[in-house]
Design a protein around this motif. Structure first.
Motif, short mmCIF file in Angstrom:
data_model
loop_
_atom_site.label_atom_id
_atom_site.label_comp_id
_atom_site.label_asym_id
_atom_site.label_seq_id
_atom_site.Cartn_x
_atom_site.Cartn_y
_atom_site.Cartn_z
N LEU A 93 0.84 -1.19 0.00
CA LEU A 93 0.00 0.00 0.00
C LEU A 93 0.87 1.24 0.00
CD1 LEU A 93 -2.62 -1.02 2.73
CD2 LEU A 93 -2.91 -1.12 0.24
N ASP A 110 -5.40 -8.69 1.07
CA ASP A 110 -6.80 -8.65 0.66
C ASP A 110 -6.95 -9.15 -0.78
OD1 ASP A 110 -7.80 -7.64 3.01
OD2 ASP A 110 -7.98 -5.57 2.30
N ARG A 148 -12.31 -4.68 -2.69
CA ARG A 148 -12.13 -5.97 -2.02
C ARG A 148 -13.20 -6.96 -2.49
NH1 ARG A 148 -12.87 -9.49 1.97
NH2 ARG A 148 -11.04 -10.14 3.18
N SER A 200 -6.41 3.87 2.76
CA SER A 200 -7.14 3.28 3.88
C SER A 200 -8.21 2.34 3.33
CB SER A 200 -7.79 4.37 4.74
OG SER A 200 -8.71 5.14 3.98
N SER A 205 -5.97 -3.80 3.08
CA SER A 205 -4.84 -4.35 3.81
C SER A 205 -4.05 -5.29 2.91
CB SER A 205 -5.32 -5.14 5.05
OG SER A 205 -6.07 -4.31 5.91
#
Length: 366
Positions: A68, A79, A152, A73, A76
């Motif tokens: 990242l 993911d 996600r 935000s 993670s």
């Protein structure tokens, strides 16, 4: 990392070693598991859509977050994610007005120059030579993209099934929801039953269209369309397709005709198949310079609506689509007819060019 590099028009993709790309502020690095082979990529490979070379194509990415950039935000490392081919900057005039499918910076920097929004690429050959990015450049073992294009994948959804959601499925959703606003009971025709056409058929059924007529020249594609939800099929190489469509709709024509290839013959079928006051929605990406004809008097007298539709609104629409997948209402995997190992990536595009792909072909990188 390995990447399939486009070096010149009509030349085979070459698998090369490139430096691993690193995300910058607001960006995400993804270890790519699968990437769809899209007709837009094929247009670039054939030189029909101008794009700088060398370049890495591929914009239907399913993979796992590996790094990242600062300021990201909601995601993670580890993911499972898919990407949208449109990477909205979220800041330009169009994005501010809710039109992120025509993000000014996306077209200026990425589609125009193969870069991200700091005016630079993330891809380089080992000697430092820049390699340009078509969207995120997903035909590679690792890609970098703005976080605005990363979503996600819900728990329980197989990652390899959803690569195409970010382009063909999202494009179909945008055409149905935002361009045409298809309502329960509407009649629709989908002209060209390829990747986007297959998604249009699936989603039109979910939207509650009462009649879904698939039009193509390939009987295998038409048979596949029936399995995806088409209520009727028409082989336009054998019959006068607009005439048959009118017969199937009691002489009136369909409320909406979607042109899903980007070619003059398919546009003509869509144009001639709609009812008075109906909509012709052009979804397919045509080669530069392709022109269609329309009688201006007919447009006015029949109150016809001709619309273009490009993608969808990723930050609004991708969560909706992934929720439909998670609930089992939308099955993008049903439109996947062929899978290729990364070493055979050129075979995927050759088959697409020959018209052999039913629905979508996916290249598996891991």
């Amino acid at each position: 990392m390995r990447a399939a590099v486009h070096t010149a028009a009509n030349e085979p993709l070459r698998i090369e070693q490139l430096d691993d790309p690193t995300p910058r502020a607001g960006e995400v690095a993804i270890d790519v598991r699968s990437c769809g082979a899209c007709h837009s990529d094929l247009h670039v490979i054939k030189g029909e859509l101008p794009f700088p070379t060398p370049a890495v194509l591929g914009h239907e990415v399913a993979g796992v977050v590996s790094e990242l950039g600062s300021g990201v935000s909601g995601l993670s490392v580890g993911d499972p994610v898919v990407t949208s081919f449109i990477m909205p900057c979220g800041q330009c005039g169009q994005c501010s007005r809710g039109n992120e499918e025509i993000c000014e910076r996306f077209f200026r920097f990425n589609r125009g120059q193969g870069k991200l929004y700091d005016d630079d690429t993330r891809l380089h050959r080992p000697g430092g030579e820049p390699v340009w990015m078509y969207s995120q450049g997903g035909m590679a073992e690792r890609c970098v993209t703005p976080a605005t294009s990363v979503y996600r994948v819900p728990d329980g959804v197989e990652l390899s099934d959803v690569a195409s959601v970010g382009c063909s499925t999202m494009t179909a959703y945008g055409a149905l929801r935002h361009a045409a606003n298809v309502q329960v009971g509407d009649t629709v025709a989908v002209v060209a039953a390829g990747g986007v056409g297959s998604a249009l058929i699936q989603l039109a059924s979910i939207f509650g269209a009462s009649t879904i007529i698939a039009v193509d020249i390939n009987e295998d594609k038409l048979e596949g369309s029936r399995r995806l939800g088409a209520t009727h099929t028409v082989n336009s190489s054998e019959v006068d397709a607009p005439a048959v469509i009118r017969e199937l709709t009691g002489g009136r024509g369909v409320d909406v005709a979607f042109e899903a290839l980007g070619a003059v013959p398919t546009f003509n079928v869509a144009r001639d198949s709609v009812v008075e006051g109906g909509q012709v929605v052009v979804v397919g990406i045509a080669a530069r310079g392709t022109t269609g004809e329309f009688d201006l008097a007919t447009i006015a007298r029949r109150k016809l609506q001709i619309k273009g539709s490009y993608g969808a609104k990723p930050r609004r629409d991708m969560p909706v689509l992934l929720d439909l997948v998670a609930r089992g209402q939308l099955r993008p995997q049903d439109a996947i007819s062929r899978r290729y190992p990364f070493e055979k990536v050129q075979d995927a595009f050759d088959a697409l060019n020959r018209g052999e792909i039913l629905g979508r072909a996916v290249v598996d990188l891991a």
